[in-house]
Scaffold this motif. Structure first.
Motif, PDB file in Angstrom:
ATOM      1  N   LYS A  47       2.064  11.317  34.770  1.00 33.29           N
ATOM      2  CA  LYS A  47       3.259  12.123  34.577  1.00 33.29           C
ATOM      3  C   LYS A  47       4.439  11.316  35.088  1.00 33.29           C
ATOM      4  O   LYS A  47       4.440  10.859  36.224  1.00 33.29           O
ATOM      5  CB  LYS A  47       3.139  13.433  35.342  1.00 33.29           C
ATOM      6  CG  LYS A  47       4.326  14.327  35.215  1.00 33.29           C
ATOM      7  CD  LYS A  47       4.067  15.611  35.970  1.00 33.29           C
ATOM      8  CE  LYS A  47       5.310  16.019  36.689  1.00 33.29           C
ATOM      9  NZ  LYS A  47       5.128  17.203  37.498  1.00 33.29           N
TER      10      LYS A  47
ATOM     11  N   GLU B  94      14.044  14.007  32.270  1.00 32.98           N
ATOM     12  CA  GLU B  94      13.116  13.878  31.143  1.00 32.98           C
ATOM     13  C   GLU B  94      11.708  13.705  31.705  1.00 32.98           C
ATOM     14  O   GLU B  94      11.467  12.818  32.518  1.00 32.98           O
ATOM     15  CB  GLU B  94      13.478  12.668  30.297  1.00 32.98           C
ATOM     16  CG  GLU B  94      12.527  12.450  29.144  1.00 32.98           C
ATOM     17  CD  GLU B  94      12.818  11.165  28.409  1.00 32.98           C
ATOM     18  OE1 GLU B  94      13.312  11.256  27.277  1.00 32.98           O
ATOM     19  OE2 GLU B  94      12.564  10.091  28.962  1.00 32.98           O
ATOM     20  N   LYS B  95      10.784  14.585  31.311  1.00 34.33           N
ATOM     21  CA  LYS B  95       9.391  14.485  31.736  1.00 34.33           C
ATOM     22  C   LYS B  95       8.554  13.968  30.584  1.00 34.33           C
ATOM     23  O   LYS B  95       8.779  14.318  29.429  1.00 34.33           O
ATOM     24  CB  LYS B  95       8.848  15.845  32.152  1.00 34.33           C
ATOM     25  CG  LYS B  95       9.435  16.379  33.411  1.00 34.33           C
ATOM     26  CD  LYS B  95       8.772  17.671  33.786  1.00 34.33           C
ATOM     27  CE  LYS B  95       9.366  18.247  35.034  1.00 34.33           C
ATOM     28  NZ  LYS B  95       8.697  19.495  35.417  1.00 34.33           N
ATOM     29  N   GLN B  96       7.584  13.133  30.918  1.00 38.62           N
ATOM     30  CA  GLN B  96       6.710  12.555  29.910  1.00 38.62           C
ATOM     31  C   GLN B  96       5.280  12.567  30.438  1.00 38.62           C
ATOM     32  O   GLN B  96       5.019  12.064  31.532  1.00 38.62           O
ATOM     33  CB  GLN B  96       7.142  11.125  29.604  1.00 38.62           C
ATOM     34  CG  GLN B  96       6.279  10.426  28.599  1.00 38.62           C
ATOM     35  CD  GLN B  96       6.734   8.992  28.383  1.00 38.62           C
ATOM     36  OE1 GLN B  96       7.559   8.469  29.095  1.00 38.62           O
ATOM     37  NE2 GLN B  96       6.178   8.365  27.389  1.00 38.62           N
ATOM     38  N   TRP B  97       4.388  13.168  29.692  1.00 37.43           N
ATOM     39  CA  TRP B  97       2.961  13.164  30.021  1.00 37.43           C
ATOM     40  C   TRP B  97       2.263  12.140  29.143  1.00 37.43           C
ATOM     41  O   TRP B  97       2.515  12.074  27.939  1.00 37.43           O
ATOM     42  CB  TRP B  97       2.350  14.537  29.767  1.00 37.43           C
ATOM     43  CG  TRP B  97       2.716  15.541  30.804  1.00 37.43           C
ATOM     44  CD1 TRP B  97       3.876  16.263  30.858  1.00 37.43           C
ATOM     45  CD2 TRP B  97       1.949  15.930  31.918  1.00 37.43           C
ATOM     46  NE1 TRP B  97       3.863  17.078  31.935  1.00 37.43           N
ATOM     47  CE2 TRP B  97       2.692  16.901  32.608  1.00 37.43           C
ATOM     48  CE3 TRP B  97       0.716  15.555  32.404  1.00 37.43           C
ATOM     49  CZ2 TRP B  97       2.217  17.497  33.765  1.00 37.43           C
ATOM     50  CZ3 TRP B  97       0.250  16.162  33.547  1.00 37.43           C
ATOM     51  CH2 TRP B  97       0.993  17.112  34.218  1.00 37.43           C
ATOM     52  N   ARG B  98       1.383  11.351  29.753  1.00 38.14           N
ATOM     53  CA  ARG B  98       0.652  10.330  29.006  1.00 38.14           C
ATOM     54  C   ARG B  98      -0.838  10.450  29.286  1.00 38.14           C
ATOM     55  O   ARG B  98      -1.254  10.761  30.388  1.00 38.14           O
ATOM     56  CB  ARG B  98       1.118   8.942  29.415  1.00 38.14           C
ATOM     57  CG  ARG B  98       2.458   8.594  28.841  1.00 38.14           C
ATOM     58  CD  ARG B  98       2.853   7.224  29.223  1.00 38.14           C
ATOM     59  NE  ARG B  98       3.799   7.392  30.339  1.00 38.14           N
ATOM     60  CZ  ARG B  98       4.046   6.470  31.222  1.00 38.14           C
ATOM     61  NH1 ARG B  98       3.443   5.325  31.183  1.00 38.14           N
ATOM     62  NH2 ARG B  98       4.903   6.694  32.184  1.00 38.14           N
TER      63      ARG B  98
ATOM     64  N   PRO C 100       1.803   8.491  24.809  1.00 37.39           N
ATOM     65  CA  PRO C 100       2.671   9.627  25.145  1.00 37.39           C
ATOM     66  C   PRO C 100       2.233  10.882  24.388  1.00 37.39           C
ATOM     67  O   PRO C 100       2.034  10.869  23.173  1.00 37.39           O
ATOM     68  CB  PRO C 100       4.056   9.167  24.700  1.00 37.39           C
ATOM     69  CG  PRO C 100       3.837   8.019  23.800  1.00 37.39           C
ATOM     70  CD  PRO C 100       2.509   7.429  24.111  1.00 37.39           C
TER      71      PRO C 100
ATOM     72  N   TYR D  98       3.591  14.282  25.501  1.00 35.69           N
ATOM     73  CA  TYR D  98       4.492  15.409  25.670  1.00 35.69           C
ATOM     74  C   TYR D  98       5.814  14.933  26.266  1.00 35.69           C
ATOM     75  O   TYR D  98       5.828  14.229  27.281  1.00 35.69           O
ATOM     76  CB  TYR D  98       3.803  16.405  26.610  1.00 35.69           C
ATOM     77  CG  TYR D  98       4.543  17.666  26.900  1.00 35.69           C
ATOM     78  CD1 TYR D  98       4.755  18.616  25.933  1.00 35.69           C
ATOM     79  CD2 TYR D  98       5.022  17.914  28.176  1.00 35.69           C
ATOM     80  CE1 TYR D  98       5.418  19.784  26.223  1.00 35.69           C
ATOM     81  CE2 TYR D  98       5.686  19.078  28.472  1.00 35.69           C
ATOM     82  CZ  TYR D  98       5.882  20.008  27.493  1.00 35.69           C
ATOM     83  OH  TYR D  98       6.549  21.163  27.786  1.00 35.69           O
ATOM     84  N   PHE D  99       6.928  15.290  25.641  1.00 38.28           N
ATOM     85  CA  PHE D  99       8.260  15.002  26.147  1.00 38.28           C
ATOM     86  C   PHE D  99       9.007  16.311  26.316  1.00 38.28           C
ATOM     87  O   PHE D  99       8.908  17.192  25.464  1.00 38.28           O
ATOM     88  CB  PHE D  99       9.067  14.157  25.147  1.00 38.28           C
ATOM     89  CG  PHE D  99       8.625  12.737  25.065  1.00 38.28           C
ATOM     90  CD1 PHE D  99       9.059  11.818  25.993  1.00 38.28           C
ATOM     91  CD2 PHE D  99       7.797  12.320  24.048  1.00 38.28           C
ATOM     92  CE1 PHE D  99       8.664  10.497  25.900  1.00 38.28           C
ATOM     93  CE2 PHE D  99       7.401  11.010  23.950  1.00 38.28           C
ATOM     94  CZ  PHE D  99       7.839  10.091  24.879  1.00 38.28           C
TER      95      PHE D  99
END
Length: 67
Positions: free
Chosen positions: A9, A36-40, A45, A47-48
């Motif tokens: 995250k 800005e959050k980004q799940w990997r 990637p 989810y933004f």
């Protein structure tokens, strides 16, 4: 058998702005921070999301807005 999920995250600050009002705890200035959050998952990637959070500039508390 071993199953490993590699999740990450990441949060990145996009901008900071002065928000109207004052902190109810200490009376300091309020800052609006765009994050800005980004799940990997395994470096892909998934989810933004962009969110706006409010913080006090003196006591550094997270402030919650009520509608």
């Amino acid at each position: 058998m071993c199953l490993v999920f590699v999740c990450d995250k990441d949060e990145r600050v996009l901008s900071r702005q002065v928000a109207p009002g004052s902190c109810p705890y200490c009376g300091g200035m309020v800052q609006a921070v765009d994050v800005e959050k980004q799940w990997r998952l395994c470096f892909l990637p998934l989810y933004f999301i962009n969110k706006r959070k409010f913080y006090c500039s003196m006591c550094l508390r997270r402030l919650v807005t009520q509608y």
